[in-house]
Write a protein that holds these residues in place. Sequence first.
Motif, PDB file in Angstrom:
ATOM      1  N   GLU A  92      36.092 -81.090  16.706  1.00 53.65           N
ATOM      2  CA  GLU A  92      35.544 -81.773  15.548  1.00 53.65           C
ATOM      3  C   GLU A  92      34.900 -80.824  14.542  1.00 53.65           C
ATOM      4  N   ASP A  93      34.337 -79.720  15.035  1.00 54.06           N
ATOM      5  CA  ASP A  93      33.559 -78.893  14.122  1.00 54.06           C
ATOM      6  C   ASP A  93      33.361 -77.496  14.693  1.00 54.06           C
ATOM      7  N   THR A  94      33.247 -76.528  13.801  1.00 53.72           N
ATOM      8  CA  THR A  94      32.855 -75.163  14.158  1.00 53.72           C
ATOM      9  C   THR A  94      31.596 -74.826  13.381  1.00 53.72           C
ATOM     10  N   VAL A  95      30.549 -74.444  14.100  1.00 44.95           N
ATOM     11  CA  VAL A  95      29.290 -74.075  13.453  1.00 44.95           C
ATOM     12  C   VAL A  95      29.170 -72.560  13.503  1.00 44.95           C
ATOM     13  N   PHE A  96      29.322 -71.917  12.366  1.00 41.02           N
ATOM     14  CA  PHE A  96      29.276 -70.465  12.305  1.00 41.02           C
ATOM     15  C   PHE A  96      27.834 -69.972  12.254  1.00 41.02           C
ATOM     16  N   SER A  97      27.640 -68.756  12.750  1.00 44.12           N
ATOM     17  CA  SER A  97      26.315 -68.158  12.772  1.00 44.12           C
ATOM     18  C   SER A  97      25.895 -67.724  11.368  1.00 44.12           C
ATOM     19  N   ASP A  98      24.582 -67.760  11.125  1.00 44.52           N
ATOM     20  CA  ASP A  98      24.044 -67.263   9.859  1.00 44.52           C
ATOM     21  C   ASP A  98      23.734 -65.780   9.906  1.00 44.52           C
ATOM     22  N   GLY A  99      23.999 -65.131  11.042  1.00 46.98           N
ATOM     23  CA  GLY A  99      23.771 -63.693  11.132  1.00 46.98           C
ATOM     24  C   GLY A  99      22.328 -63.341  11.414  1.00 46.98           C
ATOM     25  N   TYR A 100      21.900 -62.205  10.900  1.00 47.22           N
ATOM     26  CA  TYR A 100      20.534 -61.715  11.088  1.00 47.22           C
ATOM     27  C   TYR A 100      19.953 -61.340   9.729  1.00 47.22           C
ATOM     28  N   SER A 101      18.789 -61.872   9.426  1.00 47.43           N
ATOM     29  CA  SER A 101      18.106 -61.587   8.166  1.00 47.43           C
ATOM     30  C   SER A 101      16.903 -60.689   8.430  1.00 47.43           C
ATOM     31  N   PRO A 102      16.949 -59.428   8.062  1.00 51.26           N
ATOM     32  CA  PRO A 102      15.797 -58.545   8.271  1.00 51.26           C
ATOM     33  C   PRO A 102      14.522 -59.058   7.609  1.00 51.26           C
ATOM     34  N   ARG A 103      14.644 -59.654   6.446  1.00 49.90           N
ATOM     35  CA  ARG A 103      13.451 -60.141   5.753  1.00 49.90           C
ATOM     36  C   ARG A 103      12.797 -61.271   6.539  1.00 49.90           C
ATOM     37  N   GLN A 104      13.606 -62.266   6.942  1.00 48.17           N
ATOM     38  CA  GLN A 104      13.033 -63.397   7.670  1.00 48.17           C
ATOM     39  C   GLN A 104      12.527 -62.997   9.058  1.00 48.17           C
ATOM     40  N   ALA A 105      13.194 -62.022   9.673  1.00 46.61           N
ATOM     41  CA  ALA A 105      12.812 -61.614  11.019  1.00 46.61           C
ATOM     42  C   ALA A 105      11.381 -61.093  11.081  1.00 46.61           C
ATOM     43  N   TRP A 106      10.886 -60.579   9.959  1.00 48.59           N
ATOM     44  CA  TRP A 106       9.540 -59.997   9.936  1.00 48.59           C
ATOM     45  C   TRP A 106       8.562 -60.765   9.067  1.00 48.59           C
ATOM     46  N   SER A 107       8.977 -61.954   8.602  1.00 47.00           N
ATOM     47  CA  SER A 107       8.076 -62.737   7.757  1.00 47.00           C
ATOM     48  C   SER A 107       7.964 -64.202   8.166  1.00 47.00           C
ATOM     49  N   ASN A 108       8.934 -64.701   8.933  1.00 43.82           N
ATOM     50  CA  ASN A 108       8.994 -66.124   9.262  1.00 43.82           C
ATOM     51  C   ASN A 108       8.841 -66.300  10.773  1.00 43.82           C
ATOM     52  N   LEU A 109       7.751 -66.901  11.211  1.00 45.20           N
ATOM     53  CA  LEU A 109       7.492 -67.082  12.642  1.00 45.20           C
ATOM     54  C   LEU A 109       8.558 -67.916  13.335  1.00 45.20           C
ATOM     55  N   ASP A 110       9.193 -68.806  12.602  1.00 45.00           N
ATOM     56  CA  ASP A 110      10.156 -69.732  13.194  1.00 45.00           C
ATOM     57  C   ASP A 110      11.589 -69.220  13.174  1.00 45.00           C
ATOM     58  N   TYR A 111      11.805 -68.055  12.606  1.00 44.86           N
ATOM     59  CA  TYR A 111      13.178 -67.593  12.411  1.00 44.86           C
ATOM     60  C   TYR A 111      13.820 -67.049  13.687  1.00 44.86           C
ATOM     61  N   LEU A 112      13.137 -66.182  14.391  1.00 43.65           N
ATOM     62  CA  LEU A 112      13.751 -65.469  15.514  1.00 43.65           C
ATOM     63  C   LEU A 112      14.238 -66.366  16.650  1.00 43.65           C
ATOM     64  N   PRO A 113      13.591 -67.505  16.930  1.00 40.95           N
ATOM     65  CA  PRO A 113      14.120 -68.367  18.004  1.00 40.95           C
ATOM     66  C   PRO A 113      15.358 -69.173  17.617  1.00 40.95           C
ATOM     67  N   THR A 114      15.937 -68.897  16.469  1.00 42.75           N
ATOM     68  CA  THR A 114      17.132 -69.622  16.028  1.00 42.75           C
ATOM     69  C   THR A 114      18.302 -68.655  15.888  1.00 42.75           C
ATOM     70  N   GLY A 115      19.516 -69.193  15.954  1.00 45.39           N
ATOM     71  CA  GLY A 115      20.714 -68.400  15.700  1.00 45.39           C
ATOM     72  C   GLY A 115      21.003 -67.338  16.740  1.00 45.39           C
ATOM     73  N   TYR A 116      20.433 -67.483  17.923  1.00 47.75           N
ATOM     74  CA  TYR A 116      20.564 -66.447  18.945  1.00 47.75           C
ATOM     75  C   TYR A 116      21.899 -66.547  19.686  1.00 47.75           C
ATOM     76  N   THR A 117      22.228 -65.475  20.386  1.00 47.54           N
ATOM     77  CA  THR A 117      23.423 -65.424  21.206  1.00 47.54           C
ATOM     78  C   THR A 117      23.089 -65.737  22.654  1.00 47.54           C
ATOM     79  N   GLY A 118      24.122 -65.986  23.434  1.00 48.45           N
ATOM     80  CA  GLY A 118      24.009 -66.064  24.884  1.00 48.45           C
ATOM     81  C   GLY A 118      24.631 -64.828  25.507  1.00 48.45           C
ATOM     82  N   SER A 119      24.411 -64.645  26.796  1.00 49.67           N
ATOM     83  CA  SER A 119      24.916 -63.447  27.471  1.00 49.67           C
ATOM     84  C   SER A 119      26.443 -63.390  27.470  1.00 49.67           C
TER      85      SER A 119
END
Length: 484
Positions: A92-119
């Motif tokens: 039904e759908d493919t949800v593509f990753s938004d990648g990694y944002s260096p700016r958000q990674a160091w400014s937004n507390l809620d950013y890092l727990p999203t968009g992560y990979t699995g092993s």
Amino acid sequence: MIQRKLFVLGLLTAGFAAFLSCQADTAVNNAGNTVPAPKNVILLIGDGMGFNHVLAANYYTHGEAEVQPYEQEDWLQLAMATYPAATRVNEEDTVFSDGYSPRQAWSNLDYLPTGYTGSAESATAISTGEKTYSTSIGIGISGDTLTHISQAAKALGKSIGVVSSVPLSHATPAGFAAHNGSRYNYMEIARYLLFHTRLDLVMAPGSPDYDNDGLPTEGDIRYIGSREIWDQFKSGEGQTAFVSNGDSLYVQDVDGDGLRDPWTLIEDREAFQQLAGGPAPKRVLGIPKAFSTLHYGRSGAEQPEPFQQPMNENVPSLEELTKASLNVLSQNDKGFFVMIEGGAIDWAGHDNHLGRMIEEQVDFNHSIGAVIEWVEKNSSWEETLVIVTADHETGYLTGPAYPDQVNPPVENRGKGMLPDAQWNSDGHTNMLVPFYAKGRGSELFELFAGEKDPVRGSFIQNSEIGQVLFLLWGKPEIDIHQLK
């Protein structure tokens, strides 16, 4: 950037030339530059290991930072992005990753727990050079089977192996040799590894005969393929034909002589220790007497301090598995590829257990030390490439300055004391992870590190590990298939 891409294309051409001519030492590109092709590649993955995991273990064991050999100036030191190509793929759908944002990674507390990979998808990206979707084992985002770097090594006549402190059919070991649509098909993956690959060595727990304390039990067989398979492995040496649920299964020919090569099963800790030197069997299946982990899952987890609860005496450490695997694989004078995983660093992160995370990180560090010792005594940095990295970060481990500061470092309390640290998640994060490399061909990774982070500096993509290794060894055309 254009010059960089042209140079990479030149290296790619040279890599294929190296494969086709079977010259594993060097290749020459169109500009006359020598491309260094290592005889051996040793890839060590700390599953779930972030920068703060390394720092926390250093503070506990030494009372200071940057004390590990791989943190010294003679090693290439970068960061690495781990996000997948897609977080979901279905009809039904493919949800593509938004990648990694260096700016958000160091400014937004809620950013890092999203968009992560699995092993699974991260191991696949590292092994195949292609990012893919969540839970994939060696399968591309379009459902195509991908070529593993272990298959390229085997095409050059090298030995190949996977080693882990967590079960053999778990995501990371599987992600370097198997092909399956989901990492959770443990029994299928186990059968694939044992009967559909040309692996020379597998060392990891998953025994159905022992629990997490190394005590006898009638346990779960999902990590080994089936009870029938396990009983046949234990019945004797030299077996090449197996039966499971009415299906006939056959081991593969690993050295190209046209004969099927049986596995030699070892279980006792003493057997692993003895394999650290001297003659070794051609093909080794090492299943320690433990179920889900070597030592992480043992009793006494209520104790917060590391090493308070004795380790399982009859179960080897990851360091001992590492020494044994290097001796077995190095019997091949054409070289080898091995992936060695400190898998339970991740398990400790999920459980938010700082003490046991430090135990697992220390064992992983000792394993790296064993690799370095082997290279300098039995090989050289001129013929062996060693890579140390992670597949992702687990637990959002930070110092106490969080949440006033985004992703602050853990703080030192002195040698033998747990550092001042806190867990902010029981899952994975999208933060950059450490990457270290030394030896033949390591300089090529710096060529790929074209992205910048304001704190971590230059970083590569996880898929670029596989791309560099294919440049060095070539990417053969192989008849690969999924296990139905």
